[in-house]
Design an enzyme around this catalytic site. Structure first.
Site, short mmCIF file in Angstrom:
data_model
loop_
_atom_site.label_atom_id
_atom_site.label_comp_id
_atom_site.label_asym_id
_atom_site.label_seq_id
_atom_site.Cartn_x
_atom_site.Cartn_y
_atom_site.Cartn_z
N GLU A 150 0.83 -1.21 0.00
CA GLU A 150 0.00 0.00 0.00
C GLU A 150 0.86 1.26 0.00
O GLU A 150 0.43 2.31 -0.46
CB GLU A 150 -0.92 0.00 1.23
CG GLU A 150 -2.38 0.17 0.89
CD GLU A 150 -3.31 0.03 2.09
OE1 GLU A 150 -4.29 -0.70 1.94
OE2 GLU A 150 -3.06 0.61 3.16
N HIS B 283 7.95 -26.73 -1.32
CA HIS B 283 7.32 -27.85 -2.03
C HIS B 283 6.19 -27.38 -2.94
O HIS B 283 5.41 -28.19 -3.43
CB HIS B 283 6.82 -28.88 -1.02
CG HIS B 283 7.94 -29.48 -0.22
ND1 HIS B 283 8.46 -30.73 -0.47
CD2 HIS B 283 8.68 -28.98 0.81
CE1 HIS B 283 9.44 -30.98 0.38
NE2 HIS B 283 9.60 -29.93 1.16
N LYS C 30 -14.03 0.32 -4.09
CA LYS C 30 -15.11 0.77 -3.20
C LYS C 30 -16.16 1.55 -3.99
O LYS C 30 -17.36 1.34 -3.80
CB LYS C 30 -14.56 1.67 -2.09
CG LYS C 30 -13.74 0.94 -1.05
CD LYS C 30 -13.38 1.87 0.08
CE LYS C 30 -12.32 1.26 0.97
NZ LYS C 30 -11.72 2.22 1.88
O1 PA5 Z 1 -3.68 1.30 5.88
C1 PA5 Z 1 -4.82 1.74 5.75
O2 PA5 Z 1 -5.07 2.94 5.82
C2 PA5 Z 1 -5.98 0.80 5.51
O3 PA5 Z 1 -5.57 -0.51 5.41
C3 PA5 Z 1 -6.97 0.91 6.65
O4 PA5 Z 1 -6.33 0.59 7.85
C4 PA5 Z 1 -8.17 0.01 6.42
O5 PA5 Z 1 -8.79 0.30 5.21
C5 PA5 Z 1 -9.19 0.17 7.55
O6 PA5 Z 1 -9.60 1.49 7.65
P1 PA5 Z 1 -10.36 2.00 8.92
O7 PA5 Z 1 -9.45 1.91 10.07
O8 PA5 Z 1 -10.75 3.42 8.61
O9 PA5 Z 1 -11.57 1.13 9.09
#
Ligand code: PA5
Length: 447
Positions: free
Chosen positions: A289, A310, A424
């Site tokens: 990310e 394996h 989303k």
């Molecule tokens: O790293 C990030 O920002 C995301 O992975 C969020 O942690 C994830 O989408 C969850 O978001 P939230 O804490 O707003 O529910």
């Protein structure tokens, strides 16, 4: 360019040490950008000094808040996804063993998870288990509106309230969310749930050392002081005052960028201990990310060895030469066991009799590294003394710090995630979410 934690020696047979050293000015510039807060995403740098700023008061507050949950629950259900879930799961699974049950937990709650996907079957099965056990819920969401945990929490709140009544449920629900905004904050304030704050300046995937990780872990009896103590040591080791040649995060960031630029587009995090499976999942989110944007980024993959030797071993040894590996090497396992001798020796392993299983594991690790290096896969090693909270705290902080430096070396913003919005938008359009009417109209023409 070496220290007892980071071993880059095998990388030098692919990229000479001098070539990696040429990236020193760039790595130091990226480190400066990070620490001086002059780069993109600079409003999300609260994690850099988090370990040294976590005080006895923070620990005491968390421990007091979780004491009822910890002492009166067979299960703690962590509701969250992505950065609001993976860190706690990684540490819980690494630190509690491979066979987690009421017996092995010795009276402490088992952690189970919800809200990290949208499986109806999973929720039904989870509720069936919870019907017969005492449990508490730690719900974690910075935004408070993420669909997956919102659905799971709605179901679990109703389940818990039916089971123990609203008043008792309110004492069994802990909330970790934004200080002021979002549905969870409002609900916590209205219902009187005990709540903790995710700092504004710490993004989800960098939040494991905030209450996001510390609250559920403490609720399950994990030693959060040791965890933070380890990360504090690494905060010092990665400080800009430490010379580049001794600074593990800066060196790792430079080495992986050198490999990336030489065509190694995929990094595989390798472990030889099944308890580390979810640590790799946390790591994949951190780097995936953070770096995967603007058509750039090293793709983070992982294997659990020797299991995956394996299955994926063939590709790693012999497939497209775009891979490098980072191996988490553990000096000493938690337990000891030797291989028994058998008079018949049908399986022909008497030559290993009375040796420790870990010795065989170590030779598998060494032999694999040698074979992969010969096969064209550079191998970085990270050596930790044991699979304990302090060592894992060190690893967490090391990867976070290196990720910040590495991201700036790639000239991207390591602290945003614009790409995760695309699915989303489509999902909300398909679900006809209010406010998405235009997207719904457009998407229907594509079906
Ligand atoms: O790293 C990030 O920002 C995301 O992975 C969020 O942690 C994830 O989408 C969850 O978001 P939230 O804490 O707003 O529910």
């Amino acid at each position: 360019m070496q220290n007892s934690f980071l071993d880059l020696s095998s990388v030098f047979s692919f990229i000479p040490e001098q070539e990696i050293l040429k990236l020193k000015p760039e790595a130091l510039e990226a480190q400066r950008t990070l620490y001086e807060g002059t780069g993109a995403g600079n409003n999300f740098l609260g994690w850099i000094r988090l370990p040294s700023r976590t005080t006895e008061q923070h620990f005491a507050e968390i421990e007091e808040a979780v004491s009822k949950v910890k002492n009166n629950s067979e299960f703690v259900v962590l509701v969250g996804i992505g950065g609001s879930y993976l860190g706690a799961r990684a540490l819980y699974e690494a630190l509690t063993g491979s066979f987690i049950s009421a017996d092995t937990r010795g009276g402490l709650p088992q952690m189970v998870f919800a809200g990290h996907h949208i499986s109806e079957d999973y929720m039904v099965e989870l509720c069936r288990v919870l019907d017969h056990h005492t449990y508490s819920v730690v719900v974690i969401s910075k935004s408070g509106t993420t669909t997956e945990p919102a659905i799971a929490f709605r179901i679990l709140k109703e389940h818990l309230e039916k089971k123990v009544g609203e008043k008792e449920a309110a004492e069994r629900i802990l909330v970790v969310t934004d200080a002021h905004r979002g549905a969870l904050r409002q609900l916590a304030d209205e219902r009187g749930y005990r709540s903790f704050v995710i700092p504004d300046d710490v993004g989800g995937r960098f939040s494991v050392l905030t209450p996001v990780g510390l609250v559920p872990l403490a609720a399950c009896g994990i030693d959060i002081r040791q965890l933070v103590a380890g990360s504090r040591e690494m905060e010092q080791a990665c400080d800009p005052s430490v010379p580049f040649e001794e600074n593990p995060a800066a060196l790792y960031a430079a080495a992986r960028n050198a490999l990336y630029r030489s065509g190694k587009k995929i990094e595989i995090l390798v472990n030889y201990h099944p308890r580390l499976h979810y640590f790799s999942e946390w790591w994949k989110q951190l780097f995936g990310e953070s770096e995967g944007k603007q058509g750039k980024g090293i793709y983070p993959a992982s294997v659990d060895n020797s299991t995956d030797l394996h299955s994926l071993g063939q590709y790693i040894q012999d497939g497209e030469r775009i891979l490098f590996e980072t191996v988490i090497s553990i000096a000493e396992p938690t337990h000891r066991m030797t291989i028994p001798e058998e008079p018949a020796d049908l399986d022909q392993i008497n030559y290993l009799a009375r040796r420790r299983i870990d010795h065989v594991n170590k030779m598998a690790e060494l032999g694999t590294a040698m074979a992969h290096v010969e096969g064209g896969v550079p191998n970085i090693r990270l050596i930790i003394p044991a699979l304990d909270a302090s060592s894992l705290g060190r690893l967490l902080y090391f990867f976070e710090n290196a990720c910040g430096i590495s991201g700036y070396m790639m000239d991207i913003n390591p602290f945003n995630q614009p790409g995760v919005e695309a699915y989303k938008r489509n999902m909300f359009a398909l679900l006809e979410k209010p406010g998405f009417e235009e997207e719904t109209r457009k998407i229907k023409t594509r079906l």
